[in-house]
Design a protein around this motif. Structure first.
Motif, mmCIF file in Angstrom:
data_model
loop_
_atom_site.group_PDB
_atom_site.id
_atom_site.type_symbol
_atom_site.label_atom_id
_atom_site.label_comp_id
_atom_site.label_asym_id
_atom_site.label_seq_id
_atom_site.Cartn_x
_atom_site.Cartn_y
_atom_site.Cartn_z
ATOM 1 N N GLY A 319 0.548 -1.315 -0.089
ATOM 2 C CA GLY A 319 -0.107 -0.042 0.055
ATOM 3 C C GLY A 319 0.816 1.303 -0.018
ATOM 4 N N ALA A 320 1.835 1.272 0.927
ATOM 5 C CA ALA A 320 2.848 2.704 0.732
ATOM 6 C C ALA A 320 3.391 2.858 -0.549
ATOM 7 C CB ALA A 320 3.974 2.256 1.567
ATOM 8 N N GLU A 321 3.781 1.762 -1.387
ATOM 9 C CA GLU A 321 4.414 1.997 -2.612
ATOM 10 C C GLU A 321 3.219 2.514 -3.520
ATOM 11 O OE1 GLU A 321 7.506 2.031 -3.213
ATOM 12 O OE2 GLU A 321 7.989 1.458 -1.215
ATOM 13 N N ALA A 322 2.035 1.742 -3.344
ATOM 14 C CA ALA A 322 0.944 2.201 -4.290
ATOM 15 C C ALA A 322 0.423 3.797 -4.163
ATOM 16 C CB ALA A 322 -0.396 1.373 -3.845
ATOM 17 N N ASP A 323 0.601 4.074 -2.833
ATOM 18 C CA ASP A 323 0.356 5.761 -2.433
ATOM 19 C C ASP A 323 1.458 6.438 -3.213
ATOM 20 O OD1 ASP A 323 -1.863 4.868 -0.925
ATOM 21 O OD2 ASP A 323 -0.595 5.067 1.096
ATOM 22 N N LEU A 325 3.174 5.613 -5.908
ATOM 23 C CA LEU A 325 2.835 5.925 -7.277
ATOM 24 C C LEU A 325 1.934 6.903 -7.787
ATOM 25 C CD1 LEU A 325 3.505 5.211 -10.235
ATOM 26 C CD2 LEU A 325 2.496 2.919 -9.744
ATOM 27 N N GLU A 326 0.644 6.728 -6.956
ATOM 28 C CA GLU A 326 -0.391 7.528 -7.162
ATOM 29 C C GLU A 326 -0.027 8.981 -6.738
ATOM 30 O OE1 GLU A 326 -3.781 4.183 -5.886
ATOM 31 O OE2 GLU A 326 -3.151 5.544 -4.244
ATOM 32 N N LYS A 327 0.624 9.316 -5.822
ATOM 33 C CA LYS A 327 1.030 10.691 -5.594
ATOM 34 C C LYS A 327 1.841 11.512 -6.517
ATOM 35 C CE LYS A 327 0.359 10.396 -0.486
ATOM 36 N NZ LYS A 327 1.059 10.193 0.876
ATOM 37 N N ALA A 328 2.770 10.267 -7.148
ATOM 38 C CA ALA A 328 3.581 10.850 -8.072
ATOM 39 C C ALA A 328 2.688 11.192 -9.442
ATOM 40 C CB ALA A 328 4.505 9.918 -8.847
ATOM 41 N N VAL A 329 1.740 10.534 -9.748
ATOM 42 C CA VAL A 329 0.982 10.872 -10.842
ATOM 43 C C VAL A 329 0.043 11.973 -10.448
ATOM 44 C CG1 VAL A 329 -1.202 10.278 -12.053
ATOM 45 C CG2 VAL A 329 0.374 8.564 -11.480
ATOM 46 N N GLU A 330 -0.385 12.376 -9.356
ATOM 47 C CA GLU A 330 -0.963 13.648 -8.951
ATOM 48 C C GLU A 330 -0.186 14.800 -8.971
ATOM 49 O OE1 GLU A 330 -3.844 14.942 -5.071
ATOM 50 O OE2 GLU A 330 -2.792 13.234 -4.962
ATOM 51 N N LYS A 331 1.319 14.566 -8.642
ATOM 52 C CA LYS A 331 2.334 15.679 -8.856
ATOM 53 C C LYS A 331 2.462 15.938 -10.153
ATOM 54 C CE LYS A 331 7.028 17.140 -7.568
ATOM 55 N NZ LYS A 331 7.224 17.876 -8.782
ATOM 56 N N VAL A 332 2.585 14.947 -11.157
ATOM 57 C CA VAL A 332 2.801 15.398 -12.553
ATOM 58 C C VAL A 332 1.786 16.245 -13.057
ATOM 59 C CG1 VAL A 332 2.849 14.172 -14.625
ATOM 60 C CG2 VAL A 332 4.164 13.452 -12.711
ATOM 61 N N LEU A 333 0.439 15.637 -12.829
ATOM 62 C CA LEU A 333 -0.606 16.404 -13.259
ATOM 63 C C LEU A 333 -0.921 17.915 -12.712
ATOM 64 C CD1 LEU A 333 -3.242 13.678 -13.030
ATOM 65 C CD2 LEU A 333 -2.220 14.428 -14.909
ATOM 66 N N ALA A 334 -0.503 18.085 -11.384
ATOM 67 C CA ALA A 334 -0.496 19.233 -10.621
ATOM 68 C C ALA A 334 0.561 20.292 -11.431
ATOM 69 C CB ALA A 334 -0.268 19.252 -9.279
ATOM 70 N N ASP A 335 1.566 19.666 -11.992
ATOM 71 C CA ASP A 335 2.782 20.359 -12.547
ATOM 72 C C ASP A 335 2.277 20.871 -14.042
ATOM 73 O OD1 ASP A 335 4.173 20.318 -10.186
ATOM 74 O OD2 ASP A 335 5.469 18.702 -10.961
ATOM 75 N N GLY A 336 1.231 20.201 -14.438
ATOM 76 C CA GLY A 336 0.715 20.640 -15.815
ATOM 77 C C GLY A 336 1.205 19.713 -16.854
ATOM 78 N N VAL A 337 1.840 18.604 -16.580
ATOM 79 C CA VAL A 337 2.282 17.700 -17.591
ATOM 80 C C VAL A 337 0.822 17.080 -18.295
ATOM 81 C CG1 VAL A 337 3.713 15.797 -18.133
ATOM 82 C CG2 VAL A 337 4.369 17.255 -16.440
ATOM 83 N N ARG A 338 0.930 17.340 -19.505
ATOM 84 C CA ARG A 338 -0.437 16.634 -19.999
ATOM 85 C C ARG A 338 -0.073 16.001 -21.589
ATOM 86 N NH1 ARG A 338 -1.919 18.224 -16.020
ATOM 87 N NH2 ARG A 338 -3.377 19.942 -15.613
ATOM 88 N N THR A 339 -0.589 14.810 -21.446
ATOM 89 C CA THR A 339 -0.774 13.981 -22.863
ATOM 90 C C THR A 339 -1.829 14.751 -23.896
ATOM 91 O OG1 THR A 339 -2.096 12.452 -21.787
ATOM 92 C CG2 THR A 339 0.304 11.843 -22.165
ATOM 93 N N ALA A 340 -1.935 14.438 -25.027
ATOM 94 C CA ALA A 340 -3.042 15.042 -25.934
ATOM 95 C C ALA A 340 -4.310 14.960 -25.296
ATOM 96 C CB ALA A 340 -3.225 14.469 -27.336
ATOM 97 N N ASP A 341 -4.964 13.977 -24.522
ATOM 98 C CA ASP A 341 -6.163 14.040 -24.108
ATOM 99 C C ASP A 341 -6.528 14.756 -23.007
ATOM 100 O OD1 ASP A 341 -4.545 12.154 -22.676
ATOM 101 O OD2 ASP A 341 -6.078 11.436 -21.699
ATOM 102 N N LEU A 342 -5.471 15.444 -22.256
ATOM 103 C CA LEU A 342 -5.660 16.099 -21.201
ATOM 104 C C LEU A 342 -5.281 17.718 -21.259
ATOM 105 C CD1 LEU A 342 -3.726 13.754 -18.482
ATOM 106 C CD2 LEU A 342 -6.132 14.086 -19.198
ATOM 107 N N MET A 343 -5.083 17.997 -22.752
ATOM 108 C CA MET A 343 -4.862 19.395 -22.930
ATOM 109 C C MET A 343 -6.098 19.959 -22.998
ATOM 110 S SD MET A 343 -1.529 19.948 -23.381
ATOM 111 C CE MET A 343 -1.364 21.400 -24.129
ATOM 112 N N GLY A 344 -6.182 21.053 -22.232
ATOM 113 C CA GLY A 344 -7.557 21.939 -21.901
ATOM 114 C C GLY A 344 -7.432 23.402 -22.290
#
Length: 368
Positions: A319-323, A325-344
């Protein structure tokens, strides 16, 4: 002790591209965290049909039964549309689910703060959304008999049978109630008890088990059509939802789009515990094979990466490693990193599939 084992089935379309980024995360865990998996790879779907004439070879099925968890990318493509129903790519996935007896499908619908504007609903309706839909996966109308297309008189008739036993309902109910106990101790069960006998039985069994075994869980019942309406009216009223195979298929896709992109959503399909205590398990992103962008480096790998995070949590007790990884994804998104489907409209930093993987790995490095 031997390393935990994984069978990777990248599948068709964008499956191999997004799964390649998961392989990088698996390699990172081995190199940086000392968590090593024994990884094998096989074919499923259209690519399996191309090689073997079947969407899932018996040897691959045997491998899936033997490992601790299966990771699947996506199956299907337009080149297979005219195949006989029995050998369509999707039959490979259905065989995995059925023969592994993966009766509980977990579909989280979580809206990351950075993507709240991407939903078709108002931001205040979806911001902070965190729902878990538990769908019964191995029975109901998709598997019931009799089924088929028959001739009656001078016309054809299509027949599918909605069928549930008490034990089939009971085991998915317990899976959902256990999840509810670990979350907010709130469960909503959805069916159509007003017009379907299977729904009457469903409600009765869920109610009985909840009352006798889970008195600490607040259980409510809702007709599935009202549930669909409530999901788009006030989704945050729900925490864990349990429902049957057909309604779960529909309701989980409805909930998925509340978050703004199918490219963000993982899933887990779990069965009974094996001898080592781990559940039979298959993890896959919710998105399809997206053949229109396959091979172009445009696919969003986050759903597949988050599916692996679910594997860490539910199959490997990490669970700690899952957390992490999920927090890493959340940080990437918060930093504005976007694939084409997420470009708003707010823009962002456009990246390729591999670029998104690079960003997640960098965030993982920063977490150490």
């Amino acid at each position: 002790m031997s390393n935990p084992s994984l069978l990777i089935l990248p599948g068709d379309g964008i499956g191999p591209e997004v799964m390649a980024e998961v392989r990088r995360v698996i390699d990172w865990l081995g190199a940086k965290r000392g968590i090593v998996f024994d990884v094998s790879e096989g074919l499923v779907g259209g690519c399996a049909y191309d090689k073997y004439g079947t969407p899932l070879h018996d040897d691959t099925m045997a491998q899936a039964q033997a490992v601790d968890a299966v990771l699947l990318g996506a199956v299907g493509g337009p080149q297979y549309d005219n195949l006989d129903f029995s050998v369509k790519p999707e039959r490979g996935l259905l065989r995995l689910r059925k023969e592994m007896d993966l009766f509980a499908n977990l579909r989280p619908a979580q809206c990351f703060d950075a993507l709240a504007d991407f939903s078709s609903l108002k931001k205040d309706v979806v911001a902070g959304l965190d729902i878990m839909i538990v769908r019964e996966l191995t029975s109901g109308v998709y598997f019931g008999e009799p089924r088929g297309i028959f001739t009656e008189g001078n016309e054809r008739v299509g027949i599918n049978t909605q069928r549930y036993t008490e034990s089939e309902i009971a085991r998915v109910a317990r899976a959902a109630l256990e999840l509810a106990r670990k979350r907010s101790k709130k469960l909503c069960s959805m069916e159509k008890a007003n017009v379907m006998e299977s729904g009457v039985l469903w409600r009765d069994v869920v109610s009985k088990i909840a009352a006798e075994e889970y008195p600490d869980i607040a259980v409510s019942h809702m007709y599935a059509d009202n549930g669909a309406m409530q999901l788009v009216r006030a989704p945050k009223q729900f925490d864990v939802i349990v429902t049957d195979n057909l309604f779960g298929d529909i309701l989980s896709d409805c909930a998925a789009m509340l978050t703004g992109s199918l490219g963000m959503l993982p899933s887990a399909s779990l069965g009974a515990p094996m001898k080592n205590g781990r559940p039979k398990a298959l993890y896959e992103p919710v998105h399809g094979s997206a053949p229109d962008i396959a091979g172009q480096g445009k696919a969003n790998p986050i759903a597949c990466i988050l599916s692996f995070a679910m594997a860490l949590r539910y199959s490997f007790d990490l669970g700690a490693e899952a957390d992490r990884l999920e927090k890493a994804v959340e940080k990437v998104l918060a930093d504005g990193v976007r694939t084409a489907d997420l470009m708003g409209p707010e823009g962002g930093v456009p990246v390729s599939t591999t670029g998104m993987g690079d960003a997640v790995l960098a965030a993982l490095d920063a977490s150490l």
